[in-house]
Structure formats: structure tokens, C-alpha cells
Scaffold this motif. Structure first.
Motif, PDB file in Angstrom:
ATOM      1  N   ILE A 259       2.678   1.078 -14.451  1.00  0.00           N
ATOM      2  CA  ILE A 259       2.535   0.394 -13.155  1.00  0.00           C
ATOM      3  C   ILE A 259       1.494  -0.717 -13.258  1.00  0.00           C
ATOM      4  CG2 ILE A 259       1.674   0.674 -10.787  1.00  0.00           C
ATOM      5  CD1 ILE A 259       2.982   3.486 -10.843  1.00  0.00           C
ATOM      6  N   LYS A 260       0.344  -0.405 -13.843  1.00  0.00           N
ATOM      7  CA  LYS A 260      -0.714  -1.412 -13.956  1.00  0.00           C
ATOM      8  C   LYS A 260      -0.253  -2.612 -14.775  1.00  0.00           C
ATOM      9  CE  LYS A 260      -5.586  -2.015 -14.786  1.00  0.00           C
ATOM     10  NZ  LYS A 260      -6.189  -2.552 -15.938  1.00  0.00           N
ATOM     11  N   LYS A 261       0.424  -2.358 -15.886  1.00  0.00           N
ATOM     12  CA  LYS A 261       0.921  -3.465 -16.711  1.00  0.00           C
ATOM     13  C   LYS A 261       1.957  -4.295 -15.959  1.00  0.00           C
ATOM     14  CE  LYS A 261      -0.222  -1.685 -21.197  1.00  0.00           C
ATOM     15  NZ  LYS A 261      -0.295  -0.356 -21.675  1.00  0.00           N
ATOM     16  N   ALA A 262       2.819  -3.638 -15.191  1.00  0.00           N
ATOM     17  CA  ALA A 262       3.825  -4.360 -14.403  1.00  0.00           C
ATOM     18  C   ALA A 262       3.161  -5.227 -13.338  1.00  0.00           C
ATOM     19  CB  ALA A 262       4.797  -3.369 -13.758  1.00  0.00           C
ATOM     20  N   VAL A 263       2.153  -4.682 -12.659  1.00  0.00           N
ATOM     21  CA  VAL A 263       1.423  -5.445 -11.631  1.00  0.00           C
ATOM     22  C   VAL A 263       0.765  -6.668 -12.267  1.00  0.00           C
ATOM     23  CG1 VAL A 263      -0.579  -5.390 -10.074  1.00  0.00           C
ATOM     24  CG2 VAL A 263       1.060  -3.499 -10.071  1.00  0.00           C
TER      25      VAL A 263
ATOM     26  N   GLU B 232       0.851  -1.192   0.000  1.00  0.00           N
ATOM     27  CA  GLU B 232       0.000   0.000   0.000  1.00  0.00           C
ATOM     28  C   GLU B 232       0.885   1.239   0.000  1.00  0.00           C
ATOM     29  OE1 GLU B 232      -3.541   0.260   2.711  1.00  0.00           O
ATOM     30  OE2 GLU B 232      -2.315   1.863   3.576  1.00  0.00           O
ATOM     31  N   VAL B 233       0.594   2.170  -0.892  1.00  0.00           N
ATOM     32  CA  VAL B 233       1.261   3.469  -0.901  1.00  0.00           C
ATOM     33  C   VAL B 233       0.172   4.519  -0.735  1.00  0.00           C
ATOM     34  CG1 VAL B 233       2.685   5.105  -2.193  1.00  0.00           C
ATOM     35  CG2 VAL B 233       3.164   2.643  -2.347  1.00  0.00           C
ATOM     36  N   ARG B 234       0.288   5.282   0.348  1.00  0.00           N
ATOM     37  CA  ARG B 234      -0.736   6.276   0.716  1.00  0.00           C
ATOM     38  C   ARG B 234      -0.107   7.660   0.801  1.00  0.00           C
ATOM     39  NH1 ARG B 234      -5.423   5.594   4.116  1.00  0.00           N
ATOM     40  NH2 ARG B 234      -4.736   3.435   4.281  1.00  0.00           N
ATOM     41  N   ASP B 235      -0.796   8.636   0.238  1.00  0.00           N
ATOM     42  CA  ASP B 235      -0.330  10.016   0.365  1.00  0.00           C
ATOM     43  C   ASP B 235      -1.450  10.893   0.897  1.00  0.00           C
ATOM     44  OD1 ASP B 235      -1.866  11.369  -1.817  1.00  0.00           O
ATOM     45  OD2 ASP B 235      -0.676  10.116  -3.137  1.00  0.00           O
ATOM     46  N   GLU B 236      -1.096  12.096   1.272  1.00  0.00           N
ATOM     47  CA  GLU B 236      -2.054  13.083   1.758  1.00  0.00           C
ATOM     48  C   GLU B 236      -2.096  14.246   0.778  1.00  0.00           C
ATOM     49  OE1 GLU B 236      -0.351  13.921   5.581  1.00  0.00           O
ATOM     50  OE2 GLU B 236      -1.063  12.033   6.441  1.00  0.00           O
ATOM     51  N   GLY B 237      -2.009  13.908  -0.504  1.00  0.00           N
ATOM     52  CA  GLY B 237      -1.920  14.907  -1.562  1.00  0.00           C
ATOM     53  C   GLY B 237      -3.260  15.414  -2.036  1.00  0.00           C
ATOM     54  N   MET B 238      -3.292  15.811  -3.304  1.00  0.00           N
ATOM     55  CA  MET B 238      -4.479  16.471  -3.849  1.00  0.00           C
ATOM     56  C   MET B 238      -5.638  15.537  -4.125  1.00  0.00           C
ATOM     57  SD  MET B 238      -3.293  17.497  -7.627  1.00  0.00           S
ATOM     58  CE  MET B 238      -1.633  17.029  -7.936  1.00  0.00           C
TER      59      MET B 238
ATOM     60  N   GLY C 284      -0.660  -9.881 -10.433  1.00  0.00           N
ATOM     61  CA  GLY C 284      -1.354  -9.159  -9.376  1.00  0.00           C
ATOM     62  C   GLY C 284      -2.451  -8.261  -9.889  1.00  0.00           C
ATOM     63  N   ARG C 285      -2.928  -7.432  -8.976  1.00  0.00           N
ATOM     64  CA  ARG C 285      -3.979  -6.474  -9.308  1.00  0.00           C
ATOM     65  C   ARG C 285      -3.734  -5.203  -8.514  1.00  0.00           C
ATOM     66  NH1 ARG C 285      -7.884  -7.314  -5.045  1.00  0.00           N
ATOM     67  NH2 ARG C 285      -7.258  -9.169  -3.882  1.00  0.00           N
ATOM     68  N   ILE C 286      -4.303  -4.115  -8.996  1.00  0.00           N
ATOM     69  CA  ILE C 286      -4.139  -2.818  -8.340  1.00  0.00           C
ATOM     70  C   ILE C 286      -5.507  -2.207  -8.088  1.00  0.00           C
ATOM     71  CG2 ILE C 286      -3.810  -1.664 -10.571  1.00  0.00           C
ATOM     72  CD1 ILE C 286      -1.849   0.259  -9.106  1.00  0.00           C
ATOM     73  N   VAL C 287      -5.677  -1.644  -6.909  1.00  0.00           N
ATOM     74  CA  VAL C 287      -6.922  -1.002  -6.505  1.00  0.00           C
ATOM     75  C   VAL C 287      -6.558   0.377  -5.961  1.00  0.00           C
ATOM     76  CG1 VAL C 287      -8.920  -1.131  -4.962  1.00  0.00           C
ATOM     77  CG2 VAL C 287      -7.923  -3.233  -5.894  1.00  0.00           C
ATOM     78  N   VAL C 288      -7.350   1.390  -6.320  1.00  0.00           N
ATOM     79  CA  VAL C 288      -7.060   2.754  -5.890  1.00  0.00           C
ATOM     80  C   VAL C 288      -8.266   3.353  -5.181  1.00  0.00           C
ATOM     81  CG1 VAL C 288      -6.279   5.030  -6.624  1.00  0.00           C
ATOM     82  CG2 VAL C 288      -5.632   3.020  -7.950  1.00  0.00           C
ATOM     83  N   ALA C 289      -7.995   4.034  -4.086  1.00  0.00           N
ATOM     84  CA  ALA C 289      -9.012   4.825  -3.397  1.00  0.00           C
ATOM     85  C   ALA C 289      -8.475   6.246  -3.314  1.00  0.00           C
ATOM     86  CB  ALA C 289      -9.271   4.273  -2.003  1.00  0.00           C
ATOM     87  N   SER C 290      -9.325   7.221  -3.567  1.00  0.00           N
ATOM     88  CA  SER C 290      -8.861   8.600  -3.548  1.00  0.00           C
ATOM     89  C   SER C 290     -10.011   9.540  -3.223  1.00  0.00           C
ATOM     90  CB  SER C 290      -8.263   8.964  -4.914  1.00  0.00           C
ATOM     91  OG  SER C 290      -7.621  10.212  -4.848  1.00  0.00           O
ATOM     92  N   GLU C 291      -9.651  10.655  -2.615  1.00  0.00           N
ATOM     93  CA  GLU C 291     -10.632  11.686  -2.318  1.00  0.00           C
ATOM     94  C   GLU C 291      -9.978  13.033  -2.579  1.00  0.00           C
ATOM     95  OE1 GLU C 291     -13.511  13.183   1.317  1.00  0.00           O
ATOM     96  OE2 GLU C 291     -12.542  11.222   1.463  1.00  0.00           O
ATOM     97  N   VAL C 292     -10.648  13.861  -3.347  1.00  0.00           N
ATOM     98  CA  VAL C 292     -10.112  15.174  -3.695  1.00  0.00           C
ATOM     99  C   VAL C 292      -9.783  15.941  -2.414  1.00  0.00           C
ATOM    100  CG1 VAL C 292     -10.618  17.391  -4.817  1.00  0.00           C
ATOM    101  CG2 VAL C 292     -11.364  15.257  -5.882  1.00  0.00           C
ATOM    102  N   GLY C 293      -8.565  16.469  -2.383  1.00  0.00           N
ATOM    103  CA  GLY C 293      -8.121  17.262  -1.245  1.00  0.00           C
ATOM    104  C   GLY C 293      -7.627  16.458  -0.056  1.00  0.00           C
ATOM    105  N   LYS C 294      -7.758  15.137  -0.105  1.00  0.00           N
ATOM    106  CA  LYS C 294      -7.349  14.321   1.034  1.00  0.00           C
ATOM    107  C   LYS C 294      -6.280  13.288   0.703  1.00  0.00           C
ATOM    108  CE  LYS C 294     -11.440  15.025   3.733  1.00  0.00           C
ATOM    109  NZ  LYS C 294     -12.434  14.453   4.612  1.00  0.00           N
ATOM    110  N   GLY C 295      -6.096  12.973  -0.575  1.00  0.00           N
ATOM    111  CA  GLY C 295      -5.034  12.051  -0.948  1.00  0.00           C
ATOM    112  C   GLY C 295      -5.525  10.794  -1.618  1.00  0.00           C
ATOM    113  N   SER C 296      -4.556   9.925  -1.905  1.00  0.00           N
ATOM    114  CA  SER C 296      -4.832   8.683  -2.626  1.00  0.00           C
ATOM    115  C   SER C 296      -4.116   7.525  -1.951  1.00  0.00           C
ATOM    116  CB  SER C 296      -4.335   8.777  -4.075  1.00  0.00           C
ATOM    117  OG  SER C 296      -4.953   9.851  -4.748  1.00  0.00           O
ATOM    118  N   THR C 297      -4.703   6.345  -2.095  1.00  0.00           N
ATOM    119  CA  THR C 297      -4.087   5.116  -1.601  1.00  0.00           C
ATOM    120  C   THR C 297      -4.128   4.087  -2.716  1.00  0.00           C
ATOM    121  OG1 THR C 297      -4.849   5.578   0.639  1.00  0.00           O
ATOM    122  CG2 THR C 297      -4.108   3.337   0.180  1.00  0.00           C
ATOM    123  N   PHE C 298      -2.955   3.573  -3.066  1.00  0.00           N
ATOM    124  CA  PHE C 298      -2.819   2.527  -4.072  1.00  0.00           C
ATOM    125  C   PHE C 298      -2.534   1.217  -3.353  1.00  0.00           C
ATOM    126  CE2 PHE C 298      -2.242   6.336  -6.440  1.00  0.00           C
ATOM    127  CZ  PHE C 298      -2.634   6.047  -7.740  1.00  0.00           C
ATOM    128  N   HIS C 299      -3.361   0.220  -3.616  1.00  0.00           N
ATOM    129  CA  HIS C 299      -3.181  -1.126  -3.054  1.00  0.00           C
ATOM    130  C   HIS C 299      -2.743  -2.042  -4.184  1.00  0.00           C
ATOM    131  CE1 HIS C 299      -5.440  -0.146   0.656  1.00  0.00           C
ATOM    132  NE2 HIS C 299      -6.145   0.625  -0.157  1.00  0.00           N
TER     133      HIS C 299
END
Length: 143
Positions: A112-116, A71-77, A121-136
Motif C-alpha cells: 500500500i505504501k509503495k502504491a501511494v 480516510e479508512v477508519r476502523d474500530e478494531g484492535m 502521495g503519502r500515507i499517515v496512520v493514527a491508531s490506539e490499542v483497543g480503539k482502532g486505526s485510521t489510515f489517511h
């Protein structure tokens, strides 16, 4: 995972971003090292690029059933639901991403998706504007 973080520490420090790595002790995944490095370095680099100073980028790895979850999580845009539908398309960039960095190609997440997927594997993303994104990223423990 630590090596990928170490290579990004200078960029994070320059923006005042804290990097945290939380990996389960002794956790390993049998995968192509080059592809794994592409995945991790691009995700961490993107998280730093699209985050503001004073925030944290966190990477973690854990075992979930027979898969390793990275999991890679940020507190970005963050991104809207509409943008999330397109982020893995070649050359797609969100409006906010274009404003932050004009020189990007829009290829990073599609690579990244092609490499996964190449690693089974598989990749799943959750994100919210102004709060950041999390890539699983879910990879088979043994490949």
C-alpha cells in the motif's frame, strides 16, 4: 471507492461489521486505477479483518487544498506507537495480527505504501490499542 466497498460487503456482513462510505459529491482524483484499487481494497480488507463484529468501518474522501484525502477508519484492535513505527516494513506483523490470522504475509501495508508513493502521495496512520486505526492517504488531485 464504492466499488471497493461493494466487493468487501460479504466479508463485513459475515463478521457483523457495518460499512459506511462518505465521499464528497463529484470528487475525483486522476490516478492509476489499478494502484488506487490496490490501496483501497487492501485497507478496507485489513480494517474488516482486524475489527470485531458490531463495529463500523468507514471510508471517506474529501478535498484538502490540492490533495484528495482518503480516510479508512476502523474500530478494531488498534496498534501501539512502537508497532506503528514498523507497520510499513515488509513481512512485519503485529503480535495481535498474528493471533487473529496466522496465514498473513506482512506485505499488505508495505505494498500500500509503495502504491501511494508511486501515485505521488503519502500515507499517515493514527491508531490506539483497543480503539482502532485510521489510515489517511493524501493524493495529488491531478497526477
Amino acid at each position: 471507492m464504492e466499488a471497493n466497498f461493494d466487493s468487501q460487503r460479504g466479508a463485513a456482513a459475515a463478521k457483523g461489521i457495518k460499512l459506511e462510505c462518505r465521499c464528497a459529491a463529484g470528487l475525483t482524483v486522476e490516478a492509476n486505477r489499478d494502484l488506487a484499487n490496490i490501496i483501497l481494497s487492501n485497507l478496507v480488507s485489513n480494517a474488516i479483518r482486524y475489527s470485531h463484529g458490531g463495529t463500523t468501518v468507514t471510508a471517506s474522501a474529501s478535498l484538502e487544498n490540492r490533495e484528495v484525502c482518503i480516510e479508512v477508519r476502523d474500530e478494531g484492535m488498534g496498534m501501539s506507537a512502537e508497532e506503528l513505527e514498523h507497520i510499513f516494513e515488509e513481512f512485519y506483523r503485529t503480535r495481535s495480527a498474528r493471533e487473529v490470522e496466522r496465514g498473513g504475509t506482512g506485505l499488505g501495508l508495505s505494498i500500500i505504501k509503495k502504491a501511494v508513493e508511486t501515485l505521488g502521495g503519502r500515507i499517515v496512520v493514527a491508531s490506539e490499542v483497543g480503539k482502532g486505526s485510521t489510515f489517511h492517504i493524501y493524493l495529488p488531485r491531478e497526477g
